[in-house]
Write a protein that holds these residues in place. Structure first.
Motif, PDB file in Angstrom:
ATOM      1  N   ASN A  34       0.811  -1.216   0.000  1.00 32.85           N
ATOM      2  CA  ASN A  34       0.000   0.000   0.000  1.00 32.85           C
ATOM      3  C   ASN A  34       0.849   1.273   0.000  1.00 32.85           C
ATOM      4  O   ASN A  34       0.545   2.233   0.713  1.00 32.85           O
ATOM      5  CB  ASN A  34      -0.957   0.026   1.204  1.00 32.85           C
ATOM      6  N   GLN A  35       1.919   1.241  -0.794  1.00 34.04           N
ATOM      7  CA  GLN A  35       2.823   2.397  -0.949  1.00 34.04           C
ATOM      8  C   GLN A  35       3.614   2.735   0.318  1.00 34.04           C
ATOM      9  O   GLN A  35       4.284   3.748   0.368  1.00 34.04           O
ATOM     10  CB  GLN A  35       2.056   3.641  -1.420  1.00 34.04           C
TER      11      GLN A  35
ATOM     12  N   ARG B 207       1.592   7.563  -5.016  1.00 28.20           N
ATOM     13  CA  ARG B 207       1.248   6.449  -5.909  1.00 28.20           C
ATOM     14  C   ARG B 207       1.876   6.618  -7.299  1.00 28.20           C
ATOM     15  O   ARG B 207       1.927   5.669  -8.074  1.00 28.20           O
ATOM     16  CB  ARG B 207      -0.267   6.329  -6.020  1.00 28.20           C
TER      17      ARG B 207
END
Length: 349
Positions: A144-145, A167
């Protein structure tokens, strides 16, 4: 200019008051002076000391206690540090002789030991190594980054922080940037690395990332954390035991100061002695009124070519200066020995 007898009287007042917390009377002083004099003579000498602002009294019929000016005169002219006791020395040697795998562990533990020995709040700062170099940098993805940025120096220190990346940053491109960072910057002093983040490195990163700002922020944050001075604090709760004014707001302000590394650094590091030990009393520490009833004893310790560190003790103005300074002096010497052995063992092989 004080006479020898006046100096002896002031010295005894400071010693007795710091030991008992009770104002000192002329009869008690007369029995303790090496030169035998009457209580009336002692009272006359005390009146001179009071007029000079070196001692004061709580009310007209009470004994005398030192003023801030009196403490200052005592520390500057009358203090003889007590030799550390065999028991204290054994505690220091045993505590610092435990197996530590990181310098930060030893320095942090030192703050706890020093606070226990003095019963005050203690601060320790590890030796400042001006030429600490980058050994490596990596990013560990968490999903999730989110990533953990890990920076390692040649002194063995490891700095890590977790971040959320934009992102827009591609994972494969990020790996190439990290590889480029290590190729370009490994082996360079951290101070030079910081400079290059403001000069040529951003342009090199744009070869892999369209917008390098997100990555640069991550790298800069972990780098700044690695070079920032870090004080370790031991015995925070000791402040509650000797504060003469249990004002909740004042105590809150004091604890807030202990939690702010930059402000703490300004108080302790700005005027730390190049060698030896310094004592600041009341408003000498800070213009902040919260420090009015405290004294700060600061000492440096030298670890040869590996740099110079700082230890300090914050306690009440009414502290036994001779014993406290004696402990600090013995402690800094033993800490320097242990650190020198540590550096030789792990970094000079």
């Amino acid at each position: 200019m004080l006479t020898q007898r006046q100096k002896d009287i002031l010295q005894q007042i400071v010693r007795q008051y710091t030991a008992t917390g009770q104002p000192v009377g002329s009869k008690s002083l007369a029995t303790r002076l090496t030169q035998k004099v009457s209580s009336a003579t002692v009272r006359n000498e005390m009146a001179i000391l009071e007029k000079a602002g070196l001692i004061t009294k709580e009310h007209s019929s009470s004994g005398r206690l030192p003023s801030k000016k009196g403490y200052r005169y005592y520390v500057d002219h009358l203090l003889n540090p007590d030799a550390v006791t065999d028991n204290d020395l054994l505690v220091i040697q045993h505590s610092l002789g435990m197996g530590f795998h990181k310098i930060d562990e030893l320095i942090s533990h030192s703050a706890d030991i020093l606070s226990q020995l003095t019963s005050y709040t203690a601060f320790t700062l590890k030796p400042e190594q001006k030429e600490v170099r980058l050994s490596g940098f990596r990013l560990v993805p968490l999903g999730n980054q989110k990533v953990i940025a890990i920076l390692v120096t040649d002194s063995g220190d490891i700095e890590s922080q977790s971040f959320t990346l934009p992102r827009t940053i591609n994972t494969d491109s990020l790996e190439m940037v990290v590889r480029m960072i290590n190729d370009q910057l490994t082996g360079q002093p951290l101070t030079d690395v910081i400079k290059r983040l403001k000069t040529d490195i951003p342009a090199k990163i744009t070869a892999y990332l369209q917008s390098p700002d997100g990555f640069l922020d991550v790298f800069d944050n972990v780098l700044q954390s690695a070079v920032r001075e870090r004080f370790f604090v031991g015995g925070r709760m000791n402040l509650l035991g000797y504060s003469e004014r249990q004002d909740p707001n004042a105590m809150k302000a004091l604890y807030s100061l202990l939690d702010q590394n930059d402000r703490l650094s300004h108080l302790i590091d700005a005027d730390s002695p190049e060698e030896g030990i310094s004592v600041k009393i009341g408003n000498e520490i800070s213009s902040n009124k919260v420090m009015a009833d405290y004294s700060l004893i600061t000492a440096t310790y030298d670890v040869s070519q590996y740099g110079q560190g700082i230890i300090a003790v914050l306690g009440p103005t009414r502290m036994p200066y001779s014993r406290t300074i004696g402990i600090i002096d013995a402690f800094r010497r033993e800490l320097a020995k242990r650190l020198l052995n540590y550096y030789h063992r792990y970094y000079d092989e």
